[in-house]
Design a protein around this motif. Sequence first.
Motif, PDB file in Angstrom:
ATOM      1  N   VAL A  80      60.038  75.578  97.145  1.00 34.97           N
ATOM      2  CA  VAL A  80      60.676  76.760  97.730  1.00 34.97           C
ATOM      3  C   VAL A  80      61.283  77.591  96.602  1.00 34.97           C
ATOM      4  CG1 VAL A  80      62.436  77.602  99.320  1.00 34.97           C
ATOM      5  CG2 VAL A  80      61.157  75.493  99.854  1.00 34.97           C
ATOM      6  N   LEU A 103      56.417  78.180  97.875  1.00 33.72           N
ATOM      7  CA  LEU A 103      56.783  78.680  99.198  1.00 33.72           C
ATOM      8  C   LEU A 103      57.840  79.765  99.011  1.00 33.72           C
ATOM      9  CD1 LEU A 103      57.102  75.184 100.930  1.00 33.72           C
ATOM     10  CD2 LEU A 103      55.143  76.746 101.017  1.00 33.72           C
ATOM     11  N   ILE A 105      60.575  82.810  99.443  1.00 29.35           N
ATOM     12  CA  ILE A 105      61.599  83.325 100.349  1.00 29.35           C
ATOM     13  C   ILE A 105      61.927  84.743  99.895  1.00 29.35           C
ATOM     14  CG2 ILE A 105      64.051  83.167 100.966  1.00 29.35           C
ATOM     15  CD1 ILE A 105      63.830  80.183 100.968  1.00 29.35           C
ATOM     16  N   GLN A 116      68.813  80.738 104.235  1.00 24.23           N
ATOM     17  CA  GLN A 116      67.366  80.939 104.176  1.00 24.23           C
ATOM     18  C   GLN A 116      66.632  79.615 104.008  1.00 24.23           C
ATOM     19  OE1 GLN A 116      67.708  83.905 100.860  1.00 24.23           O
ATOM     20  NE2 GLN A 116      66.177  85.025 102.057  1.00 24.23           N
ATOM     21  N   VAL A 117      67.178  78.750 103.167  1.00 20.95           N
ATOM     22  CA  VAL A 117      66.559  77.444 102.952  1.00 20.95           C
ATOM     23  C   VAL A 117      66.607  76.623 104.237  1.00 20.95           C
ATOM     24  CG1 VAL A 117      66.736  75.256 101.698  1.00 20.95           C
ATOM     25  CG2 VAL A 117      67.083  77.429 100.489  1.00 20.95           C
ATOM     26  N   GLU A 119      66.782  77.754 107.299  1.00 22.08           N
ATOM     27  CA  GLU A 119      65.870  78.348 108.270  1.00 22.08           C
ATOM     28  C   GLU A 119      64.426  77.944 107.989  1.00 22.08           C
ATOM     29  OE1 GLU A 119      64.675  82.804 109.988  1.00 22.08           O
ATOM     30  OE2 GLU A 119      66.138  82.584 108.371  1.00 22.08           O
ATOM     31  N   LEU A 120      64.015  77.994 106.731  1.00 15.56           N
ATOM     32  CA  LEU A 120      62.649  77.603 106.369  1.00 15.56           C
ATOM     33  C   LEU A 120      62.412  76.129 106.657  1.00 15.56           C
ATOM     34  CD1 LEU A 120      60.646  78.623 103.253  1.00 15.56           C
ATOM     35  CD2 LEU A 120      60.926  76.204 103.739  1.00 15.56           C
ATOM     36  N   TYR A 121      63.371  75.292 106.286  1.00 15.34           N
ATOM     37  CA  TYR A 121      63.246  73.847 106.499  1.00 15.34           C
ATOM     38  C   TYR A 121      63.138  73.521 107.986  1.00 15.34           C
ATOM     39  CZ  TYR A 121      64.448  68.864 106.319  1.00 15.34           C
ATOM     40  OH  TYR A 121      64.442  67.491 106.463  1.00 15.34           O
ATOM     41  N   ALA A 123      62.277  75.556 110.442  1.00 13.85           N
ATOM     42  CA  ALA A 123      61.054  76.132 111.014  1.00 13.85           C
ATOM     43  C   ALA A 123      59.865  75.201 110.783  1.00 13.85           C
ATOM     44  CB  ALA A 123      60.785  77.504 110.398  1.00 13.85           C
ATOM     45  N   HIS A 124      59.822  74.577 109.606  1.00 17.64           N
ATOM     46  CA  HIS A 124      58.717  73.653 109.320  1.00 17.64           C
ATOM     47  C   HIS A 124      58.767  72.448 110.256  1.00 17.64           C
ATOM     48  CE1 HIS A 124      55.760  71.384 106.963  1.00 17.64           C
ATOM     49  NE2 HIS A 124      56.532  70.333 107.206  1.00 17.64           N
ATOM     50  N   HIS A 130      53.438  70.705 112.211  1.00 13.85           N
ATOM     51  CA  HIS A 130      53.932  70.789 110.839  1.00 13.85           C
ATOM     52  C   HIS A 130      53.081  70.015 109.833  1.00 13.85           C
ATOM     53  CE1 HIS A 130      55.721  66.770 111.323  1.00 13.85           C
ATOM     54  NE2 HIS A 130      56.290  67.193 112.432  1.00 13.85           N
ATOM     55  N   PRO A 136      58.074  71.699 102.663  1.00 17.23           N
ATOM     56  CA  PRO A 136      59.025  72.027 101.591  1.00 17.23           C
ATOM     57  C   PRO A 136      59.548  70.746 100.949  1.00 17.23           C
ATOM     58  CG  PRO A 136      60.000  72.447 103.752  1.00 17.23           C
ATOM     59  CD  PRO A 136      58.559  72.139 103.995  1.00 17.23           C
TER      60      PRO A 136
END
Length: 352
Positions: A80, A103, A105, A116-117, A119-121, A123-124, A130, A136
Amino acid sequence: MIRFENDYAEGAHQRILERLLETNEEQTPGYGMDEHCEKARGYIRKACNAENADVYFLVGGTQTNTTIIASILRPHQGAVSAHTGHIAVHETGAIEATGHKVLPIPSEDGKIRAGQVKELYDAHWNDVTHEHMVQPGLVYISHPTENGTTYRKSELEQLSKVCRESGIPLIMDGARLGYALASKENDITLEDIARLCDVFYIGGTKIGALFGEAVVITNDSLKKDFRYIIKQRGGLLAKGRLLGIQFETLFEDGLYHEISSHAVEMAGMIRDAFVQNGFSLRYDSTTNQQFPILPEEVIVELSKKYAFQFWEKIDATHSALRFCTSWATKKEHVEMLIEDIKEMKVATPYLV
């Protein structure tokens, strides 16, 4: 031509060259097992207040990033990063060449935030498919960022907290770390970085050394077999003492901080000159990189005498440039640039 396009245009600090010459005919073990490397490790551990940290010396930044990242990630994982991060845009796909996806951002200022981290984590892992996606596996930041901006201690603490709650390492690219530590806005110490990051490195190539980066691993789970991976990636220098001597010289009596502070002071003079004469800045940097927005006619005039880097096109008649100072930047060169900036003063600045 006076050069401001990067912070590695010069060779090395005189004291490093003198020490290399003094030790030139010493016979030492190879591959970083000599007493100079061991002394340098001791100085760095003390500066970081991290006596149990593993410290390794590699030659350059891209080599260091790829070695660290490849050592951490499983085959199905990615790194990330801010979309402007060095591994995302300035390493020719080196991370992807190791088999790992970057990945990205979105980031306006070069920094990524804990939210942000998270949210990305989430979401995965909340996606029922997945296992069809790159997982990530670590978070990569740089301090300062590609845009010269710096993290606040609170921001680093929040990032560290999210990473540790998520079980993914936080690594810091410190190619220009000395310049971040010397910034007047900085409130982060080496001790903070060692406490909050799992792996980071202290740049020498851009801060007084001929070449070299010092990798510091504080997370015990990431230490195993790192020398094997350095060797496999072509980074285990046979004449390893050449790296150790340089970091020994930089850290034995504060030279690293001293020369970093000089570069930041010179950059501050350049920043002030642009602002005071009506020019806007693309980023609010207090490190050794400055990003003025200039009209094309001013760029043409300045380029007759100075070398600097094009950064990005702003509109049809303006571009953001990068002026970069270093540990060796001469004050008289900065003063010449300031006088020329005054000659090109603008009545109406470009508004960011």
